[in-house]
Design a protein around this motif. Structure first.
Motif, short mmCIF file in Angstrom:
data_model
loop_
_atom_site.label_atom_id
_atom_site.label_comp_id
_atom_site.label_asym_id
_atom_site.label_seq_id
_atom_site.Cartn_x
_atom_site.Cartn_y
_atom_site.Cartn_z
N ASN A 13 0.86 -1.17 0.16
CA ASN A 13 -0.03 -0.07 0.01
C ASN A 13 0.85 1.14 0.09
OD1 ASN A 13 -1.77 2.21 0.50
ND2 ASN A 13 -2.77 1.18 2.19
N MET A 14 0.68 2.09 -0.95
CA MET A 14 1.59 3.28 -1.14
C MET A 14 1.13 4.33 -0.11
SD MET A 14 0.19 5.42 -4.49
CE MET A 14 1.68 4.60 -5.38
N GLY A 15 0.01 4.16 0.44
CA GLY A 15 -0.42 5.24 1.46
C GLY A 15 -1.56 6.34 0.89
N LEU A 16 -1.78 7.21 1.49
CA LEU A 16 -2.86 7.97 0.84
C LEU A 16 -1.90 9.31 0.22
CD1 LEU A 16 -4.84 8.94 4.20
CD2 LEU A 16 -5.65 7.31 2.28
N PRO A 17 -2.54 9.88 -0.96
CA PRO A 17 -2.01 10.81 -1.85
C PRO A 17 -1.85 12.01 -0.94
CG PRO A 17 -4.02 9.94 -2.83
CD PRO A 17 -4.01 9.42 -1.60
N ASP A 18 -0.53 12.78 -1.20
CA ASP A 18 -0.07 13.79 -0.57
C ASP A 18 0.49 14.55 -1.74
OD1 ASP A 18 1.50 15.61 0.85
OD2 ASP A 18 2.84 14.25 1.72
N ALA A 19 -0.09 16.00 -1.48
CA ALA A 19 0.17 16.98 -2.43
C ALA A 19 1.77 17.34 -2.31
CB ALA A 19 -0.71 18.34 -2.15
N ASP A 20 2.28 17.02 -1.47
CA ASP A 20 3.89 17.55 -1.28
C ASP A 20 4.68 16.09 -1.81
OD1 ASP A 20 5.84 19.24 -0.71
OD2 ASP A 20 5.85 18.70 1.23
N THR A 21 4.29 14.95 -2.10
CA THR A 21 5.05 13.83 -2.59
C THR A 21 4.73 13.61 -4.18
OG1 THR A 21 4.54 12.82 -0.42
CG2 THR A 21 5.02 11.52 -2.18
N ALA A 22 5.81 13.44 -4.78
CA ALA A 22 6.03 13.18 -6.23
C ALA A 22 6.08 11.53 -6.34
CB ALA A 22 7.17 13.79 -6.79
N VAL A 23 5.65 11.02 -7.45
CA VAL A 23 5.63 9.49 -7.54
C VAL A 23 6.45 9.30 -8.85
CG1 VAL A 23 4.25 7.37 -7.73
CG2 VAL A 23 3.69 9.20 -6.19
N ILE A 24 7.32 8.29 -8.61
CA ILE A 24 8.00 7.68 -10.03
C ILE A 24 7.25 6.24 -9.74
CG2 ILE A 24 9.72 6.54 -11.39
CD1 ILE A 24 11.27 8.96 -9.76
N LEU A 25 6.35 5.84 -10.75
CA LEU A 25 5.92 4.44 -11.10
C LEU A 25 6.49 3.72 -12.20
CD1 LEU A 25 3.73 2.31 -10.45
CD2 LEU A 25 2.19 3.51 -12.19
N ILE A 26 7.05 2.60 -11.89
CA ILE A 26 7.86 1.89 -12.93
C ILE A 26 7.33 0.79 -13.06
CG2 ILE A 26 10.13 1.03 -13.53
CD1 ILE A 26 11.32 2.74 -11.47
N ILE A 36 -2.86 5.00 -9.86
CA ILE A 36 -2.41 5.93 -8.76
C ILE A 36 -3.56 6.88 -8.47
CG2 ILE A 36 -0.60 7.46 -8.13
CD1 ILE A 36 0.65 4.83 -8.61
N ALA A 37 -3.87 6.97 -7.14
CA ALA A 37 -4.89 7.96 -6.97
C ALA A 37 -4.30 9.15 -7.07
CB ALA A 37 -5.24 7.72 -5.29
N ASP A 38 -5.59 10.11 -7.47
CA ASP A 38 -5.07 11.47 -7.48
C ASP A 38 -4.91 12.32 -6.22
OD1 ASP A 38 -5.80 11.62 -10.16
OD2 ASP A 38 -7.98 12.07 -9.73
N GLY A 39 -4.15 13.30 -6.23
CA GLY A 39 -3.87 13.86 -4.97
C GLY A 39 -2.23 14.18 -4.97
N PHE A 40 -1.61 13.30 -5.49
CA PHE A 40 0.00 13.67 -5.50
C PHE A 40 0.36 14.79 -6.20
CE2 PHE A 40 -0.34 8.91 -4.56
CZ PHE A 40 0.48 8.74 -3.55
N HIS A 41 1.73 15.36 -5.82
CA HIS A 41 2.23 16.52 -6.29
C HIS A 41 2.19 16.12 -7.76
CE1 HIS A 41 5.76 19.10 -7.97
NE2 HIS A 41 5.37 19.49 -7.04
N SER A 42 2.86 15.32 -8.35
CA SER A 42 3.04 14.84 -9.75
C SER A 42 3.38 13.35 -9.60
CB SER A 42 4.16 15.56 -10.50
OG SER A 42 5.24 15.58 -9.60
N VAL A 43 3.13 12.69 -10.96
CA VAL A 43 3.31 11.22 -11.12
C VAL A 43 3.96 10.90 -12.45
CG1 VAL A 43 2.32 9.03 -11.53
CG2 VAL A 43 1.40 10.77 -9.75
#
Length: 137
Positions: A13-26, A36-43
């Motif tokens: 589980n990656m946890g709840l989306p956070d607007a101060d966290t970017a995600v690299i999904l490989i 990937i849920a909406d709400g991350f800084h960028s993906v």
């Protein structure tokens, strides 16, 4: 500027989306889509031809993404532990970003950087050096 990096395997589980966290999904092009849920800084979703052997273009994309984020945290989310740990290792060593142990499963693997994909680590380091040289000159 990114201050901390952590990783999770796609099965975790990656946890709840956070607007101060970017995600690299490989992911591998043969894998089913990972949502990937909406709400991350960028993906950044990097779909590679071979999850075990990403190429220099993949490495450059990761370095460029990490270098241009204006947020505090970066999550590397991947099915292949060797790839995600290589990314985290380079970001910690080359960017000076702190490694954050987000989950107990991740904490248990803290010393597993020895198991990282060494070939991809070299590609990431080359991409970082090239990016640094380009930005200096």
């Amino acid at each position: 500027m990114i201050k901390t990096v952590f990783f999770a395997l796609v099965e975790q589980n990656m946890g709840l989306p956070d607007a101060d966290t970017a995600v690299i999904l490989i992911t591998d092009k043969h894998e089913p889509d990972v949502m990937i849920a909406d709400g991350f800084h960028s993906v950044m979703h990097l779909c590679v031809a071979d999850i075990v052997q990403p190429d220099i273009d993949n490495a450059k994309a990761i370095i460029d993404f990490a270098a241009t984020r204006n947020c505090s945290h970066l999550l590397v989310y991947c099915r292949c532990f060797g790839i995600s740990s290589a990314v985290v290792k380079v970001l910690v060593e080359r960017f000076g970003i702190a490694f954050l142990m987000k989950t107990e499963a991740t904490a248990a693997r803290k010393t597993d950087f020895l198991i990282h994909n060494a070939r991809f680590q070299r590609l990431l380091e080359s991409a970082h050096e090239e990016s640094f040289a380009t930005n200096r000159g």
